[in-house]
Scaffold this motif. Sequence first.
Motif, PDB file in Angstrom:
ATOM      1  N   GLY A  94       0.690  -1.315   0.008  1.00 27.81           N
ATOM      2  CA  GLY A  94       0.027  -0.062   0.034  1.00 27.81           C
ATOM      3  C   GLY A  94       0.875   1.258  -0.065  1.00 27.81           C
ATOM      4  N   ALA A  95       0.348   2.336  -0.005  1.00 29.11           N
ATOM      5  CA  ALA A  95       0.846   3.769   0.002  1.00 29.11           C
ATOM      6  C   ALA A  95       0.970   4.329   1.314  1.00 29.11           C
ATOM      7  CB  ALA A  95       0.218   4.631  -0.893  1.00 29.11           C
ATOM      8  N   PRO A  96       2.161   4.940   1.572  1.00 28.26           N
ATOM      9  CA  PRO A  96       2.334   5.366   2.885  1.00 28.26           C
ATOM     10  C   PRO A  96       1.533   6.590   2.922  1.00 28.26           C
ATOM     11  CG  PRO A  96       4.189   5.794   1.515  1.00 28.26           C
ATOM     12  CD  PRO A  96       3.487   5.182   0.798  1.00 28.26           C
ATOM     13  N   LEU A  97       1.208   6.947   4.046  1.00 23.04           N
ATOM     14  CA  LEU A  97       0.783   8.528   4.406  1.00 23.04           C
ATOM     15  C   LEU A  97       2.031   9.483   4.628  1.00 23.04           C
ATOM     16  CD1 LEU A  97      -2.132   7.620   7.297  1.00 23.04           C
ATOM     17  CD2 LEU A  97      -2.379   8.002   4.812  1.00 23.04           C
ATOM     18  N   CYS A  98       1.456  10.747   3.897  1.00 20.31           N
ATOM     19  CA  CYS A  98       2.309  11.808   4.124  1.00 20.31           C
ATOM     20  C   CYS A  98       1.675  12.977   4.453  1.00 20.31           C
ATOM     21  CB  CYS A  98       2.945  11.896   2.505  1.00 20.31           C
ATOM     22  SG  CYS A  98       3.965  13.396   2.358  1.00 20.31           S
ATOM     23  N   SER A  99       2.047  13.560   5.564  1.00 18.67           N
ATOM     24  CA  SER A  99       1.406  15.013   5.982  1.00 18.67           C
ATOM     25  C   SER A  99       2.648  16.087   5.952  1.00 18.67           C
ATOM     26  CB  SER A  99       1.109  14.587   7.377  1.00 18.67           C
ATOM     27  OG  SER A  99       2.356  14.311   8.224  1.00 18.67           O
ATOM     28  N   LEU A 100       1.888  17.178   5.836  1.00 15.16           N
ATOM     29  CA  LEU A 100       2.603  18.512   5.908  1.00 15.16           C
ATOM     30  C   LEU A 100       2.008  19.099   7.264  1.00 15.16           C
ATOM     31  CD1 LEU A 100       4.270  20.833   4.695  1.00 15.16           C
ATOM     32  CD2 LEU A 100       2.019  21.439   3.903  1.00 15.16           C
ATOM     33  N   GLU A 101       3.219  19.684   7.953  1.00 16.33           N
ATOM     34  CA  GLU A 101       2.692  20.519   9.204  1.00 16.33           C
ATOM     35  C   GLU A 101       3.540  21.857   9.172  1.00 16.33           C
ATOM     36  OE1 GLU A 101       3.758  20.085  14.037  1.00 16.33           O
ATOM     37  OE2 GLU A 101       3.457  18.338  12.854  1.00 16.33           O
ATOM     38  N   ILE A 102       2.529  22.744   9.308  1.00 19.63           N
ATOM     39  CA  ILE A 102       3.066  24.081   9.060  1.00 19.63           C
ATOM     40  C   ILE A 102       2.206  25.056  10.111  1.00 19.63           C
ATOM     41  CG2 ILE A 102       1.271  24.688   7.114  1.00 19.63           C
ATOM     42  CD1 ILE A 102       3.647  26.469   6.135  1.00 19.63           C
ATOM     43  N   GLY A 103       2.771  25.919  10.861  1.00 26.21           N
ATOM     44  CA  GLY A 103       2.296  26.772  11.707  1.00 26.21           C
ATOM     45  C   GLY A 103       1.275  25.935  12.695  1.00 26.21           C
ATOM     46  N   GLY A 104       1.552  24.954  13.058  1.00 23.81           N
ATOM     47  CA  GLY A 104       0.656  24.193  13.931  1.00 23.81           C
ATOM     48  C   GLY A 104      -0.535  23.324  13.530  1.00 23.81           C
ATOM     49  N   THR A 105      -0.619  23.412  11.904  1.00 23.83           N
ATOM     50  CA  THR A 105      -1.789  22.708  11.282  1.00 23.83           C
ATOM     51  C   THR A 105      -1.049  21.677  10.511  1.00 23.83           C
ATOM     52  OG1 THR A 105      -2.798  24.671  11.239  1.00 23.83           O
ATOM     53  CG2 THR A 105      -3.570  23.235   9.820  1.00 23.83           C
ATOM     54  N   ARG A 106      -1.679  20.551  10.439  1.00 23.75           N
ATOM     55  CA  ARG A 106      -1.341  19.244   9.857  1.00 23.75           C
ATOM     56  C   ARG A 106      -2.303  18.941   8.820  1.00 23.75           C
ATOM     57  NH1 ARG A 106       0.481  14.411  13.412  1.00 23.75           N
ATOM     58  NH2 ARG A 106       2.155  15.843  13.903  1.00 23.75           N
ATOM     59  N   SER A 107      -1.678  18.693   7.483  1.00 24.03           N
ATOM     60  CA  SER A 107      -2.587  18.368   6.406  1.00 24.03           C
ATOM     61  C   SER A 107      -2.025  17.270   5.746  1.00 24.03           C
ATOM     62  CB  SER A 107      -2.461  19.642   5.394  1.00 24.03           C
ATOM     63  OG  SER A 107      -2.990  20.847   6.122  1.00 24.03           O
ATOM     64  N   LEU A 108      -2.888  16.200   5.235  1.00 23.09           N
ATOM     65  CA  LEU A 108      -2.488  15.231   4.440  1.00 23.09           C
ATOM     66  C   LEU A 108      -2.057  15.868   2.978  1.00 23.09           C
ATOM     67  CD1 LEU A 108      -4.733  12.346   5.436  1.00 23.09           C
ATOM     68  CD2 LEU A 108      -2.635  12.465   6.020  1.00 23.09           C
ATOM     69  N   MET A 109      -1.058  14.954   2.675  1.00 27.02           N
ATOM     70  CA  MET A 109      -0.668  15.246   1.155  1.00 27.02           C
ATOM     71  C   MET A 109      -0.971  14.110   0.281  1.00 27.02           C
ATOM     72  SD  MET A 109       3.242  16.814   1.719  1.00 27.02           S
ATOM     73  CE  MET A 109       3.342  17.403   0.126  1.00 27.02           C
ATOM     74  N   PRO A 110      -1.797  14.277  -0.482  1.00 23.74           N
ATOM     75  CA  PRO A 110      -2.626  13.098  -1.536  1.00 23.74           C
ATOM     76  C   PRO A 110      -1.218  12.546  -2.268  1.00 23.74           C
ATOM     77  CG  PRO A 110      -3.257  15.160  -2.129  1.00 23.74           C
ATOM     78  CD  PRO A 110      -2.662  15.379  -1.211  1.00 23.74           C
ATOM     79  N   LEU A 111      -1.481  11.280  -2.583  1.00 21.39           N
ATOM     80  CA  LEU A 111      -0.515  10.547  -3.569  1.00 21.39           C
ATOM     81  C   LEU A 111      -0.969  10.881  -4.981  1.00 21.39           C
ATOM     82  CD1 LEU A 111       1.912   8.549  -4.082  1.00 21.39           C
ATOM     83  CD2 LEU A 111       0.194   6.603  -3.893  1.00 21.39           C
ATOM     84  N   LEU A 112      -0.093  11.196  -5.722  1.00 19.02           N
ATOM     85  CA  LEU A 112      -0.334  11.310  -7.143  1.00 19.02           C
ATOM     86  C   LEU A 112       0.503  10.717  -8.220  1.00 19.02           C
ATOM     87  CD1 LEU A 112      -0.695  15.208  -6.952  1.00 19.02           C
ATOM     88  CD2 LEU A 112      -2.597  13.775  -6.878  1.00 19.02           C
ATOM     89  N   PRO A 113      -0.328  10.216  -9.498  1.00 22.11           N
ATOM     90  CA  PRO A 113       0.679   9.479 -10.121  1.00 22.11           C
ATOM     91  C   PRO A 113       1.516  10.416 -10.895  1.00 22.11           C
ATOM     92  CG  PRO A 113      -1.734   9.974 -11.112  1.00 22.11           C
ATOM     93  CD  PRO A 113      -1.506  10.357  -9.649  1.00 22.11           C
ATOM     94  N   LEU A 114       2.871   9.744 -11.114  1.00 20.12           N
ATOM     95  CA  LEU A 114       3.864  10.611 -11.946  1.00 20.12           C
ATOM     96  C   LEU A 114       3.775  10.703 -13.384  1.00 20.12           C
ATOM     97  CD1 LEU A 114       6.977   9.314  -9.794  1.00 20.12           C
ATOM     98  CD2 LEU A 114       6.416  11.637 -10.454  1.00 20.12           C
ATOM     99  N   THR A 115       3.428   9.460 -14.130  1.00 20.55           N
ATOM    100  CA  THR A 115       3.143   9.281 -15.488  1.00 20.55           C
ATOM    101  C   THR A 115       1.587   9.017 -15.746  1.00 20.55           C
ATOM    102  OG1 THR A 115       3.848   7.038 -15.505  1.00 20.55           O
ATOM    103  CG2 THR A 115       5.262   8.758 -15.511  1.00 20.55           C
ATOM    104  N   ARG A 116       1.557   9.040 -17.138  1.00 21.95           N
ATOM    105  CA  ARG A 116       0.158   8.419 -17.623  1.00 21.95           C
ATOM    106  C   ARG A 116      -0.277   7.301 -17.260  1.00 21.95           C
ATOM    107  NH1 ARG A 116      -3.972  11.811 -19.014  1.00 21.95           N
ATOM    108  NH2 ARG A 116      -4.023  12.779 -21.053  1.00 21.95           N
ATOM    109  N   SER A 117       0.760   6.420 -17.229  1.00 24.97           N
ATOM    110  CA  SER A 117       0.586   4.822 -17.107  1.00 24.97           C
ATOM    111  C   SER A 117       0.391   4.520 -15.891  1.00 24.97           C
ATOM    112  CB  SER A 117       1.839   4.050 -17.711  1.00 24.97           C
ATOM    113  OG  SER A 117       3.065   4.436 -16.875  1.00 24.97           O
ATOM    114  N   GLU A 118       0.566   5.403 -14.845  1.00 19.49           N
ATOM    115  CA  GLU A 118       0.375   5.101 -13.378  1.00 19.49           C
ATOM    116  C   GLU A 118      -0.772   5.670 -12.799  1.00 19.49           C
ATOM    117  OE1 GLU A 118       3.582   7.082 -11.376  1.00 19.49           O
ATOM    118  OE2 GLU A 118       5.104   5.589 -11.776  1.00 19.49           O
ATOM    119  N   GLU A 119      -1.678   6.400 -13.936  1.00 20.27           N
ATOM    120  CA  GLU A 119      -2.734   6.953 -13.557  1.00 20.27           C
ATOM    121  C   GLU A 119      -4.027   6.172 -13.168  1.00 20.27           C
ATOM    122  OE1 GLU A 119      -4.447   9.880 -16.500  1.00 20.27           O
ATOM    123  OE2 GLU A 119      -2.789  11.275 -16.002  1.00 20.27           O
ATOM    124  N   TRP A 120      -4.871   6.353 -12.222  1.00 19.33           N
ATOM    125  CA  TRP A 120      -6.002   5.374 -11.753  1.00 19.33           C
ATOM    126  C   TRP A 120      -6.853   4.944 -12.916  1.00 19.33           C
ATOM    127  CZ3 TRP A 120      -4.411   9.160  -8.565  1.00 19.33           C
ATOM    128  CH2 TRP A 120      -3.500   8.849  -7.342  1.00 19.33           C
TER     129      TRP A 120
END
Length: 136
Positions: free
Chosen positions: A76-102
């Motif tokens: 599976g894909a790992p979770l990635c989060s951004l923390e800035i100014g005390g706020t945490r947001s999830l960063m979505p996993l995006l495909p790099l190439t057309r062949s990796e698109e869902w």
Amino acid sequence: MQARAHQRFHLDQDGHSITVVRSPGRGRTELLVYGKVVSSTPSESRAVTELRGELTDGGAPRPFTVRIGRADIPGGAPLCSLEIGGTRSLMPLLPLTRSEEWPAEPTPSPRTPAELLARWRARYGRHSRHERRRPG
């Protein structure tokens, strides 16, 4: 053994483009702001990876931290989060190439006779020979 594919996480935060590219084959993770590498570190798929950067708006720089955890399920894909100014947001996993698109989701099969009839009418016309009006 085949090398695993790169993973890209991306988030636009307060007008800033923040991207994380993880290369499991090379064992490196890079943090990019506006497409420019600002931080890089060796990474392991079984450990939490932490990267730090700064956003500058012309005023005081705002530091932020990105954390990439390990995947909850094998493959599976790992979770990635951004923390800035005390706020945490999830960063979505995006495909790099057309062949990796869902793939696009197929049209679901009809669940009721009414849905089936509505699709049939849309495809073949308004009335069938069985629905013709009888003289009354």
